[in-house]
Design a protein around this motif. Structure first.
Motif, PDB file in Angstrom:
ATOM      1  N   LEU A 152       0.831  -1.196   0.000  1.00 25.00           N
ATOM      2  CA  LEU A 152       0.000   0.000   0.000  1.00 25.00           C
ATOM      3  C   LEU A 152       0.873   1.257   0.000  1.00 25.00           C
ATOM      4  N   ILE A 153       1.944   1.239   0.784  1.00 27.34           N
ATOM      5  CA  ILE A 153       2.853   2.382   0.844  1.00 27.34           C
ATOM      6  C   ILE A 153       3.482   2.638  -0.523  1.00 27.34           C
ATOM      7  N   LEU A 154       3.925   1.575  -1.191  1.00 29.27           N
ATOM      8  CA  LEU A 154       4.513   1.720  -2.523  1.00 29.27           C
ATOM      9  C   LEU A 154       3.517   2.351  -3.494  1.00 29.27           C
ATOM     10  N   THR A 155       2.280   1.913  -3.404  1.00 31.27           N
ATOM     11  CA  THR A 155       1.234   2.453  -4.283  1.00 31.27           C
ATOM     12  C   THR A 155       0.922   3.906  -3.941  1.00 31.27           C
ATOM     13  N   ALA A 156       0.731   4.169  -2.650  1.00 30.27           N
ATOM     14  CA  ALA A 156       0.331   5.505  -2.210  1.00 30.27           C
ATOM     15  C   ALA A 156       1.407   6.550  -2.496  1.00 30.27           C
ATOM     16  N   ASN A 157       2.662   6.163  -2.405  1.00 29.87           N
ATOM     17  CA  ASN A 157       3.749   7.126  -2.606  1.00 29.87           C
ATOM     18  C   ASN A 157       3.890   7.582  -4.058  1.00 29.87           C
ATOM     19  N   GLN A 158       3.118   6.991  -4.949  1.00 24.45           N
ATOM     20  CA  GLN A 158       3.099   7.468  -6.331  1.00 24.45           C
ATOM     21  C   GLN A 158       2.119   8.631  -6.524  1.00 24.45           C
ATOM     22  N   ILE A 159       1.328   8.937  -5.481  1.00 24.79           N
ATOM     23  CA  ILE A 159       0.340  10.002  -5.568  1.00 24.79           C
ATOM     24  C   ILE A 159       0.942  11.307  -5.075  1.00 24.79           C
ATOM     25  N   THR A 160       0.876  12.321  -5.889  1.00 22.29           N
ATOM     26  CA  THR A 160       1.413  13.633  -5.536  1.00 22.29           C
ATOM     27  C   THR A 160       0.531  14.315  -4.495  1.00 22.29           C
ATOM     28  N   GLU A 168      -0.427   2.709  11.491  1.00 24.45           N
ATOM     29  CA  GLU A 168       0.564   3.724  11.845  1.00 24.45           C
ATOM     30  C   GLU A 168       1.758   3.692  10.902  1.00 24.45           C
ATOM     31  N   ARG A 169       2.151   2.507  10.482  1.00 20.00           N
ATOM     32  CA  ARG A 169       3.263   2.382   9.550  1.00 20.00           C
ATOM     33  C   ARG A 169       2.917   3.052   8.215  1.00 20.00           C
ATOM     34  N   VAL A 170       1.702   2.828   7.732  1.00 23.37           N
ATOM     35  CA  VAL A 170       1.261   3.474   6.491  1.00 23.37           C
ATOM     36  C   VAL A 170       1.268   4.985   6.663  1.00 23.37           C
ATOM     37  N   CYS A 171       0.795   5.449   7.803  1.00 26.00           N
ATOM     38  CA  CYS A 171       0.748   6.878   8.096  1.00 26.00           C
ATOM     39  C   CYS A 171       2.156   7.482   8.097  1.00 26.00           C
ATOM     40  N   GLN A 172       3.090   6.818   8.766  1.00 23.67           N
ATOM     41  CA  GLN A 172       4.454   7.329   8.883  1.00 23.67           C
ATOM     42  C   GLN A 172       5.174   7.348   7.545  1.00 23.67           C
ATOM     43  N   GLN A 173       4.970   6.318   6.738  1.00 25.80           N
ATOM     44  CA  GLN A 173       5.713   6.196   5.481  1.00 25.80           C
ATOM     45  C   GLN A 173       5.129   7.044   4.356  1.00 25.80           C
ATOM     46  N   THR A 174       3.870   7.441   4.472  1.00 26.26           N
ATOM     47  CA  THR A 174       3.246   8.260   3.431  1.00 26.26           C
ATOM     48  C   THR A 174       3.059   9.711   3.859  1.00 26.26           C
ATOM     49  N   GLY A 175       3.034   9.949   5.172  1.00 23.68           N
ATOM     50  CA  GLY A 175       2.785  11.291   5.685  1.00 23.68           C
ATOM     51  C   GLY A 175       1.328  11.678   5.697  1.00 23.68           C
ATOM     52  N   ALA A 176       0.453  10.813   5.220  1.00 24.72           N
ATOM     53  CA  ALA A 176      -0.969  11.140   5.112  1.00 24.72           C
ATOM     54  C   ALA A 176      -1.724  10.798   6.400  1.00 24.72           C
ATOM     55  N   THR A 177      -2.867  11.435   6.581  1.00 27.81           N
ATOM     56  CA  THR A 177      -3.810  10.993   7.602  1.00 27.81           C
ATOM     57  C   THR A 177      -4.417   9.669   7.140  1.00 27.81           C
ATOM     58  N   VAL A 178      -4.505   8.705   8.039  1.00 27.08           N
ATOM     59  CA  VAL A 178      -5.116   7.417   7.721  1.00 27.08           C
ATOM     60  C   VAL A 178      -6.389   7.290   8.552  1.00 27.08           C
ATOM     61  N   LEU A 179      -7.522   7.214   7.871  1.00 27.41           N
ATOM     62  CA  LEU A 179      -8.807   7.036   8.553  1.00 27.41           C
ATOM     63  C   LEU A 179      -9.339   5.644   8.254  1.00 27.41           C
ATOM     64  N   VAL A 180      -9.588   4.873   9.304  1.00 27.58           N
ATOM     65  CA  VAL A 180     -10.186   3.556   9.137  1.00 27.58           C
ATOM     66  C   VAL A 180     -11.651   3.651   9.543  1.00 27.58           C
ATOM     67  N   LEU A 181     -12.533   3.109   8.703  1.00 28.76           N
ATOM     68  CA  LEU A 181     -13.960   3.106   9.002  1.00 28.76           C
ATOM     69  C   LEU A 181     -14.308   1.777   9.670  1.00 28.76           C
ATOM     70  N   HIS A 182     -15.075   1.851  10.746  1.00 27.84           N
ATOM     71  CA  HIS A 182     -15.295   0.662  11.582  1.00 27.84           C
ATOM     72  C   HIS A 182     -16.747   0.616  12.030  1.00 27.84           C
ATOM     73  N   HIS A 183     -17.239  -0.581  12.266  1.00 32.79           N
ATOM     74  CA  HIS A 183     -18.630  -0.771  12.674  1.00 32.79           C
ATOM     75  C   HIS A 183     -18.791  -0.546  14.176  1.00 32.79           C
ATOM     76  N   ALA A 184     -19.938   0.006  14.548  1.00 32.72           N
ATOM     77  CA  ALA A 184     -20.270   0.210  15.953  1.00 32.72           C
ATOM     78  C   ALA A 184     -20.752  -1.095  16.574  1.00 32.72           C
ATOM     79  N   ASN A 185     -20.577  -1.207  17.888  1.00 33.64           N
ATOM     80  CA  ASN A 185     -21.067  -2.404  18.571  1.00 33.64           C
ATOM     81  C   ASN A 185     -22.565  -2.287  18.845  1.00 33.64           C
TER      82      ASN A 185
END
Length: 489
Positions: free
Chosen positions: A266-274, A306-323
């Protein structure tokens, strides 16, 4: 590196000098020995170093080549040299930086999956102690905080949006990506802090549905300039990930969980985006393995984010279901996420989306019961770096597009409640220290509808803005400054 390539007459000469024979790919046949995995022993299918690739297949083939060469034990500089030599024959070649960063990413994945075993009981330092020295932190001011949504959603952190199924969190994610691309207010309410690109990975929606929803989001903007349309086209990247293995973590037979190479890919892919600002993972359940209720398994997943966030510099938002408990309670709080609370503990920001309860709809917002299904309550229940946020009522419009409900923006801000409460308590002859005040009024079921630590942050923010002061030292009585002193900026 480039000068090294220029000294080689051609790729064939380079490969011969490195001892790589010119053997083309072959498919398994009677004349070729095949191992138990069905792979030709002479050369693995898909790793021909002489194959010329066109746009759309270059990165995938580069990944296979680099993985093969690194797996054979070649030094990373040699792998880069070979990769750049192969790349020169492509039509057109990949950018130099993409080739080298891909090789480095594959090396990191290989090292993660093949850790060096301890020999003779020897261990190494956890890190270079010089990296922990605080001289620069003391002598230099910290960098100014950046926001994806001003004073609400921090930039470059891991966050989470929690909602019951079918409430509109995927639509909200698409609307956020469009706002980041154009700079327009998010749901006509939050100001954009960082304009830029986004990458959205949808694990439950197919391409047709993404197409339909994004088309409706853009259409809801009405007549807009060609420049804004161009910005959306170039900055929003949305991909259906249904029907494939997307797990960032995976269960092992022994019961523990390990990281996969998905985050590195994912990091390799994302880092191609300006100018990438945001990555959306939707939903968490499609991108993680292990036991959802186990804290350790959940923490490994958050670490991968967190690794994706650190390596891309982007905000990472994960969408999750409520209990189910939070859905029946009808009250937004930090404990609404399904599974282990380690999810909420690990992220730095959390928003809950929920339908207003019958009582809240009627008493707090004046929403008729027959229209209640058209509204959502957006509550920021965790914000480690920003001030407390008001709950925002969103109205579901045509095609499920969400907008702020302007008639329901009269809810007082937490700081306004703080000032009014201090005034009334002082008038009644009751005074409080900061500690006494937060204990008296902090708590999910009390006046502020927020925890004690959140009330403490609210008090400190009001003191910093010269709205209130402590009369006598650290534990002094809280007093309103009337009129408030205006900060000089």
């Amino acid at each position: 590196m480039t000068s090294a390539i220029n000294t080689v007459h051609n790729f064939q000469t380079l490969m011969t000098a490195l001892g790589v024979a010119h053997v083309k790919e072959t498919s398994p046949s009677k004349g070729n020995a095949v191992n138990s995995s069905g792979v030709n022993q002479q050369v693995k299918c898909g790793t021909d170093p002489y194959r010329i690739c066109s746009d759309g297949e270059r990165t995938n083939h580069l990944t296979k080549l680099a993985g093969k060469w690194i797996g054979e034990g070649k030094e990373i500089q040699v792998v880069k040299l070979m990769a750049l030599g192969w790349n020169a024959s492509n039509t057109p070649p990949l950018d130099h930086d993409i080739v080298t960063s891909t090789c480095e990413g594959i090396l990191r994945t290989h090292q993660n999956n093949h850790p060096v075993a301890r020999v003779g009981g020897d261990i190494s330092l956890l890190f270079d102690l010089n990296e922990a020295k605080v001289h620069n932190m003391i002598c230099n001011p910290p960098p100014q905080r950046k926001w994806l949504l001003n004073d609400c959603l921090p930039y470059g952190k891991v966050g989470m949006i929690i909602a019951p199924g079918g409430t509109g969190k995927s639509m909200l994610a698409l609307q956020l990506s469009v706002s980041l691309a154009t700079g327009d207010k998010f749901v006509d309410y939050w100001e954009i802090g960082e304009v830029g690109a986004s990458l959205l990975l949808f694990g439950e929606e197919d391409t047709e549905e993404i197409h339909r929803r994004l088309h409706n989001v853009v259409a809801s903007l009405g007549q807009t300039s060609p420049t804004k349309i161009s910005d959306i086209e170039s900055r929003v990247h949305a991909k259906s990930m249904t029907g494939i293995d997307n797990q960032m973590t995976r269960s092992l037979p022994a019961g523990s969980v390990t990281l996969t190479d998905y985050a590195d890919r994912l990091i390799l892919t994302a880092n191609q985006i300006t100018n990438l600002k945001l990555i959306i993972i939707d939903p968490a359940s499609r991108f993680r393995g292990g036991n959802e209720n186990a804290a350790e398994d959940t923490t490994r997943f958050v670490e991968s984010l967190e690794r994706v966030c650190q390596q891309t510099g982007a905000t990472v938002l994960v969408l999750h279901h409520a209990n189910k408990i939070s859905q029946s309670a009808g009250e937004a709080n930090q404990n609404a996420s399904r599974g282990s609370s380690a999810m909420t503990d690990g992220v730095r920001w959390q928003m809950n989306l929920s339908r207003p309860s019958k009582e809240d709809a009627r008493k707090s917002y004046g929403i008729p019961e027959n229209l209640r299904h058209n509204y959502l309550l957006a509550a920021v229940t965790k914000n480690n770096y920003g001030p407390p946020q008001n709950d925002v009522v969103l109205m579901r419009g045509e095609h499920g597009i969400l907008h702020v409900s302007n008639e329901h923006l009269s809810t007082p801000k937490p700081e306004e409640i703080l000032i009014a409460l201090l005034k009334s308590e002082t008038a009644a002859g009751r005074v409080y220290s900061a500690n006494a005040f937060e204990k008296q009024f902090g708590g999910e079921q009390k006046t502020f509808k927020m925890g004690i630590l959140a009330v403490r942050k609210l008090i400190n923010a009001a003191i910093a803005r010269n709205l209130i002061q402590k009369q006598r030292g650290k534990t002094g009585v809280l007093k309103i400054i009337d009129p408030p002193i205006q900060n000089v900026r």
